[in-house]
Design an enzyme around this catalytic site. Structure first.
Site, PDB file in Angstrom:
ATOM      1  N   GLU A  10      21.538  44.384  21.749  1.00 17.30           N
ATOM      2  CA  GLU A  10      20.850  43.639  20.689  1.00 17.30           C
ATOM      3  C   GLU A  10      19.371  44.022  20.588  1.00 17.30           C
ATOM      4  OE1 GLU A  10      22.173  42.497  23.360  1.00 17.30           O
ATOM      5  OE2 GLU A  10      20.889  41.068  24.405  1.00 17.30           O
ATOM      6  N   HIS A  66      32.999  30.938  22.468  1.00 16.03           N
ATOM      7  CA  HIS A  66      31.565  31.121  22.691  1.00 16.03           C
ATOM      8  C   HIS A  66      30.886  29.782  22.960  1.00 16.03           C
ATOM      9  CE1 HIS A  66      27.311  32.192  21.365  1.00 16.03           C
ATOM     10  NE2 HIS A  66      27.553  32.851  22.472  1.00 16.03           N
ATOM     11  N   HIS A  67      30.165  29.745  24.072  1.00 16.65           N
ATOM     12  CA  HIS A  67      29.412  28.543  24.453  1.00 16.65           C
ATOM     13  C   HIS A  67      27.964  28.909  24.688  1.00 16.65           C
ATOM     14  CE1 HIS A  67      33.302  26.483  26.196  1.00 16.65           C
ATOM     15  NE2 HIS A  67      33.240  26.407  24.889  1.00 16.65           N
ATOM     16  N   HIS A 126      26.483  35.453  29.449  1.00 14.39           N
ATOM     17  CA  HIS A 126      25.266  36.157  29.030  1.00 14.39           C
ATOM     18  C   HIS A 126      24.042  35.372  29.483  1.00 14.39           C
ATOM     19  CE1 HIS A 126      26.618  39.534  26.259  1.00 14.39           C
ATOM     20  NE2 HIS A 126      27.669  39.136  26.927  1.00 14.39           N
ATOM     21  N   GLU A 127      22.914  36.086  29.573  1.00 14.02           N
ATOM     22  CA  GLU A 127      21.717  35.539  30.236  1.00 14.02           C
ATOM     23  C   GLU A 127      22.145  34.832  31.528  1.00 14.02           C
ATOM     24  OE1 GLU A 127      22.442  34.232  26.996  1.00 14.02           O
ATOM     25  OE2 GLU A 127      21.708  36.109  26.159  1.00 14.02           O
ATOM     26  N   GLU A 134      26.188  39.709  31.161  1.00 10.30           N
ATOM     27  CA  GLU A 134      25.099  40.530  30.639  1.00 10.30           C
ATOM     28  C   GLU A 134      24.143  40.778  31.818  1.00 10.30           C
ATOM     29  OE1 GLU A 134      22.558  40.588  26.499  1.00 10.30           O
ATOM     30  OE2 GLU A 134      22.474  38.760  27.699  1.00 10.30           O
ATOM     31  N   GLU A 177      15.851  40.793  31.372  1.00 10.99           N
ATOM     32  CA  GLU A 177      15.977  41.648  30.188  1.00 10.99           C
ATOM     33  C   GLU A 177      14.703  42.460  29.959  1.00 10.99           C
ATOM     34  OE1 GLU A 177      17.620  39.400  26.941  1.00 10.99           O
ATOM     35  OE2 GLU A 177      19.436  38.978  28.082  1.00 10.99           O
TER      36      GLU A 177
END
Lengths: 696, 696
Positions: B491, B385-386, B466-467, B485, B183
Site C-alpha cells: 500500500e 475483515h476486522h 495486519h499491523e 503484515e 512500517e
C-alpha cells in the site's frame, strides 16, 4: 530509494536555459557512437567534448565507468584533443574456439565491436582508431595506429587512458613500482585510498558489483599500472623504461587491450574468458609437444636451508639426489623433476647480479647427460632452470645454446627466474656502454619474455617464468608459455615475515589469477618452513590448492620423505588432474573463501577445491555439475572437526561417499582450512579395482 | 594476516604476573559449562564472573558473541549477581517433524541442549534455569523460572540479556519505539550506529559472516527490542506496557527464546528453521480446515482513492461490486475474496479510534448472507475483515459474536487490522477506568493476538493479522495463524512518500521474512499508485514477488480490469502455488538481490522468483534443484532487454524453453526488475494439453 530526476524534455529546457544565461559554459560531451554487448548487459559510448575523446560504460542502466579520457602524451605533442571522427564501423562476432590445454576446452567468443577512427583537425593531423569489444561480462578497448605521414614512429611518454569508477567500491590491490615487483600481500582498502597499483585490480561496489581492471595481449609495449587521481578515477601509468620514454614503436601498431571485467558475483570474474578472447589465436600450430603435467623437484629443500643452490657440502643438484627425485617421480606418477642450482654461477651474491651464470653446462657433480637418460628410461623428464639474476642481456646471449642443450636432452620444459636486488633488471646498452635498469613490466621485458618463448617454441620447449612480466593471456597465442609466478608464492611460507596468511590464497584467486595460470607450488604437507616456522594452513587446504589455484603444471613442492609421512593426503596429489574440460567457481567472496570445481580432460572425473581465510566456514554446495544419472564415488579430503591452522593444522579426515548430481554437500572448512574432493563415476571406480584411475 | 598471540603457558604467566602486581583486578570469568552444536560448528559457553552470569558464542574457532550478560531487573531486585550453579544437564535431539503447510514439508530439528540452573547464594535465594539449544546454524536460549518460595510472581522491569557482537558488522534494521511500529524502510548502517532496533535485525561482518538476532515463541511476554550500548553491544529492551512494568507473570513460566542465526551466506539465514524449531508443536491437531490459498479483494481500489471503506457514493464493499470480484475469482482460480469496509464504523476518523466498529453486522449495501451463499456456489470463499482502529478491548468484547457470524457463513479466513494514530493501541482498564495505551509488541498485545487466534481455532477459522505483533514462529503451534503484515507493504506504493524502493523487498527477504510469512499483497501489474504515482518495479518483478516473499495466502492485489490488460503476465499469478514441499535460496545478498526456488506441494512443479534492487543484474543459476532425468518446460516471465523500473517498467517477455537439472540459466534482471519461472515436467505439461495444470 528511487533516484528522482527530471524527465528528458525538462532537462533539455534547463540545458537551453543555462546556455542562454551562460553561453561560455562548456557543452555536454557529445556521444559519437555507442555499442551494446550481445545480451544488452553493457553499453559503451564514445564521446567527444570539443575534440577531446572520452568513453563511458553502463551496465543495465547504471553507469559503471563515468566519462573517462582517452589519448596519449607523445614526444611530439599530446594526442588527446582537437580530434574529429574520420570513420566508424561496427561488427558482431560469435565463435567458439578450442584450447590445446586450459581451464576449459571450448571458449565462446561473443562480442560486438565498435571501431571509431579519430584524427586531428589541424597541425600534424595524426590519427588512430579506438576499438571497443563489448561482451556481456566485460569489455576491452585498444588504440590502433595506422601508417600515416604525420607520425612515422610513436614515442609514447604516457598513455592518458582513464577509468573513472562510479560506484563506491572496495579495492584489492598490490602496489606497483616497488622493489619486489608483484610479490606483495594484497591490500583491501576503499578504492579512494589506492595509490599506484598493479593490475589485475579487483573492486567490489557497495551494491555487490564486482569489477576487475587489467590488460590483454601485452606485446612490445609497456605494462600498465594504475595511478589514482581524484576520488575513484584511475589513470594509466605505463611502466617506465631506462630510455626516458615509456614505449617506442614504429607504425602501424596496436596497443594492448585495456580490459574491464564486470560481474554480479566474485566468481563471475574468475569464470570469464575475456582476457583470452582478446588475445590472438594460437600462432604455433600443432602443440601436442606442450605437456601439462605435475612435477616434483630439488627446490623446497633449498628454501628450508637444508640444501643449497651453490655447490658445496649441501649442494642439492647432485647426480645422486636428482636420481632420488626421479625415482620418486616415477613411483608416484609425476612427469617432471625440476632441478635448481644445476649450473655454474650460484656461488656468491647472484641476486640481481647474474652475470656469472652459465646456462650451457652443468656443475661437475650434476651429470646432466646420464640423468636425462635415466629419467627417460623411467618415463620422467627433467625440468630445466634458467635463473638470470636479472642479467637479462647476459641470458639472451646464451639463449640459443642453452635451449639447444635442453632440446637435445629431452628437457622439454624449463623454468626461468628474474630475481633482482632492487626490482629492476640489467640491460646492456646496444653500443656496449653502461648498464641500463629496466622494470619487470616495461617494454624491454615484454620484448625479452616473448623472445624466450619464441626461441623455446622453435625447439618445442615450454616455459614457466618466475619473477615474470604480468600475464595478459599470451598463452593463447603461444601455448608453450605454460605458467608463471607473478605473486607471493609458497616460498614465503618457508621464510617470509609474515608467511602467507590464509586470505592471501583466496585473494590470489580473485586478483592475480584473473590474469592466468600461476605456478604457486602447493602441497607442503609437512606444514613447516625454515627452522620449523608454522605454515598458516591446515593439511586438507594444501590439497585444495591444486584445484583452487589453476596452473597446467603443478608442483608437488614438499620433500619426498614428507609425502611418505602423509600417504593418506598425498594420494590426492597423486590423483588430481592438471588439464581440464571445464572449470566453474561454485561460490566465493574476495578475500573470504572460494569453492571451484573442474572436470578432468582425460577422464570423467571431477575435482573440487575449497579454501577459506582465517575464519571457519560452512558452505553448502550443490553437486549439479556432475553428470545427471551417474553415481560417483566422492573421495573427500577434509579438515577434522578440531582442525585449526593455528593450533591443530594436522587434524584431517579422508572419507568416501557415494553421491549424484541431485545431492548437496556441506563443506565445513576450519579456520585457515580447505577441502578437496575427487569425484569418480562408480563404474569407472569399480573398473580400476577401487584404486586410483589413470595418473599422470 | 595470521593473528599472533602468546602460547597458553606464556599467557598464564602474564596473567599471574598481573595478579601479583594488581591483586584487585577482577578475575577472568569462569566457564561453568559449554556445549557444541551437533556438527561442532558453534560452541556456547556459560560463564560466571563472581556470581554474575554471562555467555559467549564461538563459531569454528572465532568468537561471534563475546562475554554478554544474562539476568533481569525484577521489581524486587536485580537478578543477575550473587548466583551459583545449582544443577546442570545436557541432551541431544535429532527429530524430523511435518508442517501442515509452509516453506517445506519436513523440518529437521537437530540440536544439543544445555540447561544450567542458577540460584542466588543469599537473600531471596531466587533461581532460574538458562536453557541453550545449539544448532549448526544458530542457537536459542531462554530463561525458565520454576515455582519457588522466594518469587511467587515475577514483575519484570527489564530483561538484562546482552549480545556483544564481536566481528565488525554492517546492520540492516528498522527503528523500534516509533509511531508506525514496524512500517519503515530498512536502514543500512554500521552496527555501531544502530540506536533502538526491532528484530529481526540482520548483520554482515567484514568477513562475510551473516548474523540475525530475533526471538521465538513470544507468548505472554513483552517483545524484545535491541538498544545499542557501547560499541557493538546490544541490550534487550522489552516493549513497554502502560502498567509501568514490562512483564508480569506468575511462576512457573518460560521467557521467549532469544535467537541468533549465523551463516556464511545471506541465504543461509533464510533457509534456517531455527525459529520454527524453537516453538512448541502443533497444539490444534488435525488442521485440514486451514487453507493456504490465493485471493483477490476490494482493497487496492481504496488505496487508489477510487473507492472508499466508508459508505457513500464510492463505497467499495457493495453487493454488486463484491459479486464482480467473486466472479473474477471463480473464473481465474482464486479461493478467496477479501472485502474491506463491509461493516459499520468506517465513516469518520477511525484511525486509532475504532470504538465505532461493529463486527457483527454488515453495512446495508452489503448483503453478506447472499454473497457468501453466491461465493460458495462458485467455489469461492469470502475473506473476513476486522479493522479494530486500535480499539482492542472494544474488539475483544465483540470477538465471539463476530467469529460466530463468520463460522456460520463459511468465511473461514479473516484479516485483522490495528491502525493506530500514534503507534499505541487502546486498552480499557479492567475496572472500567481510563484508557491505557499499549505498544504493538507489549505483553498485552501478545496476549490479545493469541486470544484471537485461539478463539478462531475453536471455530476452524484462520487469521491474517495486519499491523500485528512481530512474528516469532507461533504458526507452528497455531497453524491457523496463516500470515500477517508487520512491515512496509504494497500500500505504500499507492500513496507512500517515497514508495517502496526496489531494495526494500530484497531487504524484507533477509530481515522481516526471517520471522515468518508476510501478506505483502503483490501483483500490481498496472504499476501505478494513487494519482498515477509510478510504482518502483518492472512488470516481471511483480510476478517474482509471489515466490520471493513467502506467504501461505497470497493476494492478487490489483484491480480485475488491470489483470485483463496484462493477461500474459497474469497467467503466472494464476498458476503459481502457495504451499511448498521445499524452498531454497539459490543466491542473494542483503539489500542487493535474491533468487529463491520452491517446489509445489501438490504437483511436481517448481517455481523460481528473483528480484534485484535499483541495479540490473546478470545472475547465473544452476537448475540442479530439478529432479534429475526429467525434462521440464520452463515458462519464463522476464524483464525485456530495455526494461528499467524508472523509464521502461512494462518491457516484459514471456517465453518457453525445455530444460533439465543439468542446465544453467542466466537470469538478467533490469534495474528494479525481477524474473519468475514455472518449471513443469514435460509429460505433465503435455497431459494438461500444454495449458496450466491444477490451479487453486
Amino acid at each position: 530509494m528511487p533516484r528522482m530526476r527530471p524527465s528528458p524534455p525538462l532537462r533539455m529546457l534547463l540545458a537551453a536555459a543555462l546556455l542562454c544565461i551562460a553561453p561560455l559554459l562548456r557543452a555536454e560531451p557529445k556521444t559519437v557512437a555507442s555499442v551494446d554487448s550481445p545480451g544488452k548487459v553493457l553499453q559503451v559510448a564514445l564521446q567527444l567534448d570539443d575534440g577531446k575523446p572520452s568513453y563511458r560504460v553502463q551496465r543495465l542502466g547504471d553507469t559503471v565507468i563515468g566519462e573517462s579520457r582517452l589519448g596519449f602524451q607523445l614526444r611530439d605533442g599530446r594526442l588527446d584533443r582537437d580530434l574529429a571522427v574520420l570513420a566508424q564501423a561496427m561488427r558482431s562476432v560469435d565463435e567458439t574456439w578450442e584450447q590445446p590445454w586450459g581451464e576449459r576446452r571450448y571458449v565462446r567468443n561473443h562480442y560486438n565491436e565498435l571501431r571509431v577512427e579519430l584524427g586531428e583537425r589541424s597541425g600534424l593531423r595524426r590519427r588512430f582508431t579506438v576499438v571497443f569489444r563489448v561482451y556481456d561480462d566485460g569489455l576491452g578497448f585498444r588504440y590502433s595506429f595506422p601508417q600515416q605521414a604525420g607520425l612515422r614512429e610513436a614515442i609514447i611518454d604516457e598513455e592518458l587512458t582513464e577509468f573513472d569508477i562510479v560506484p563506491e567500491a572496495t579495492a584489492w590491490w598490490i602496489p606497483a613500482g616497488e622493489p619486489i615487483h608483484s610479490e606483495y600481500l594484497y591490500r583491501q582498502t576503499p578504492l579512494n585510498q589506492v595509490a599506484l597499483a598493479h593490475t589485475p585490480i579487483t573492486l567490489r561496489s557497495r551494491d555487490g558489483l564486482h569489477i576487475a581492471l587489467h590488460e590483454a595481449a601485452l606485446v612490445d609495449y609497456a605494462g600498465m599500472w594504475l595511478r589514482r587521481g581524484d576520488g575513484q578515477r584511475l589513470h594509466a601509468q605505463l611502466s617506465p623504461s631506462a630510455q626516458g620514454w615509456k614505449v617506442k614503436r614504429s607504425l602501424p601498431f596496436d596497443t594492448p587491450w585495456r580490459t574491464v571485467q564486470i560481474a554480479d558475483h566474485a566468481g563471475g570474474l574468475v569464470d570469464s574468458n575475456l582476457i583470452l578472447n582478446l588475445n590472438e589465436p594460437n600462432a604455433l600450430g600443432d602443440v601436442r609437444w606442450v605437456h601439462p603435467a605435475k612435477y616434483v623437484g630439488v627446490w623446497w629443500s633449498m628454501h628450508l636451508n637444508q640444501e643449497t643452490w651453490a655447490t658445496g657440502p649441501k649442494h642439492g643438484a647432485t647426480t645422486a639426489n636428482t636420481r632420488r627425485y626421479i625415482d620418486f617421480a616415477a613411483a608416484h606418477g609425476f612427469r617432471g623433476v625440476l632441478v635448481e642450482g644445476w649450473n655454474p654461477g650460484w656461488n656468491g651474491e647472484w641476486f640481481g647480479n647474474g652475470g656469472g651464470f652459465d646456462f650451457t653446462r652443468p656443475t661437475p657433480d650434476f651429470d646432466i647427460e646420464a640423468l636425462s637418460a635415466y629419467a627417460a628410461k623411467r618415463g620422467v623428464h627433467l625440468i630445466g632452470h634458467h635463473e638470470t639474476g636479472c642479467a637479462v642481456q647476459h641470458y639472451e646471449d646464451q639463449l640459443d645454446a642453452a635451449l639447444e642443450l635442453y632440446a637435445r636432452l629431452g628437457v622439454d620444459t624449463f623454468k626461468t627466474g628474474y630475481v633482482c636486488d632492487d626490482g629492476q633488471v640489467d640491460r646492456r646498452n646496444a653500443a656496449g656502454g653502461p648498464l641500463w635498469r629496466e622494470w619487470h613490466d616495461g617494454q624491454f621485458m615484454a620484448q625479452h619474455h616473448l623472445k624466450v618463448v619464441r626461441a623455446a617454441a622453435a625447439r618445442h620447449l615450454s616455459v614457466n617464468a618466475h619473477e615474470p612480466i604480468k600475464d595478459t593471456g599470451l598463452r593463447r597465442t603461444y601455448p608453450n608459455w605454460l605458467s608463471r609466478e607473478g605473486a607471493r608464492g609458497m616460498e614465503y611460507n618457508a621464510w617470509g615475515q609474515p608467511p602467507n596468511p590464509p586470505e592471501h590464497e583466496v585473494n590470489l584467486v580473485f586478483t592475480r589469477m584473473l590474469a592466468g595460470p600461476m605456478d604457486y607450488t602447493p602441497g607442503i604437507l609437512s606444514l613447516k618452513g625454515r627452522d620449523g616456522q608454522p605454515i598458516p594452513s591446515t593439511l586438507a587446504r594444501q590439497l585444495a590448492l591444486y584445484v583452487a589455484i589453476y596452473s597446467p603444471i603443478q608442483m608437488a613442492a614438499d620433500l619426498p620423505e614428507h609425502y611418505l609421512q602423509h600417504r593418506d593426503a598425498f594420494r590426492f596429489i597423486e590423483d588430481v588432474a592438471v588439464d581440464w574440460d571445464d572449470s566453474r567457481v561454485l561460490d566465493g567472496e574476495v578475500g573470504d573463501y572460494v569453492t571451484i570445481v573442474r572436470k578432468d580432460r582425460h577422464s570423467r572425473d571431477w575435482y573440487l577445491g575449497s579454501i577459506t581465510d582465517e575464519h571457519g566456514r560452512v558452505l553448502p554446495v550443490s553437486l549439479s555439475f556432475l553428470e545427471p544419472g551417474v553415481r560417483y564415488r566422492a573421495e573427500i579430503y577434509r579438515d577434522g572437526d578440531a582442525a585449526n591452522y593455528r593450533s591443530n593444522p594436522f587434524d584431517f579426515v579422508r572419507e568416501q561417499r557415494e553421491v549424484g548430481s541431485g545431492d548437496d554437500l556441506q563443506l565445513k572448512l576450519a579456520p585457515g582450512g580447505g577441502q578437496a574432493i575427487r569425484f569418480t563415476p562408480v563404474d569407472a571406480a569399480a573398473a580400476a579395482g577401487g584404486n586410483s584411475a589413470a595418473r599422470r
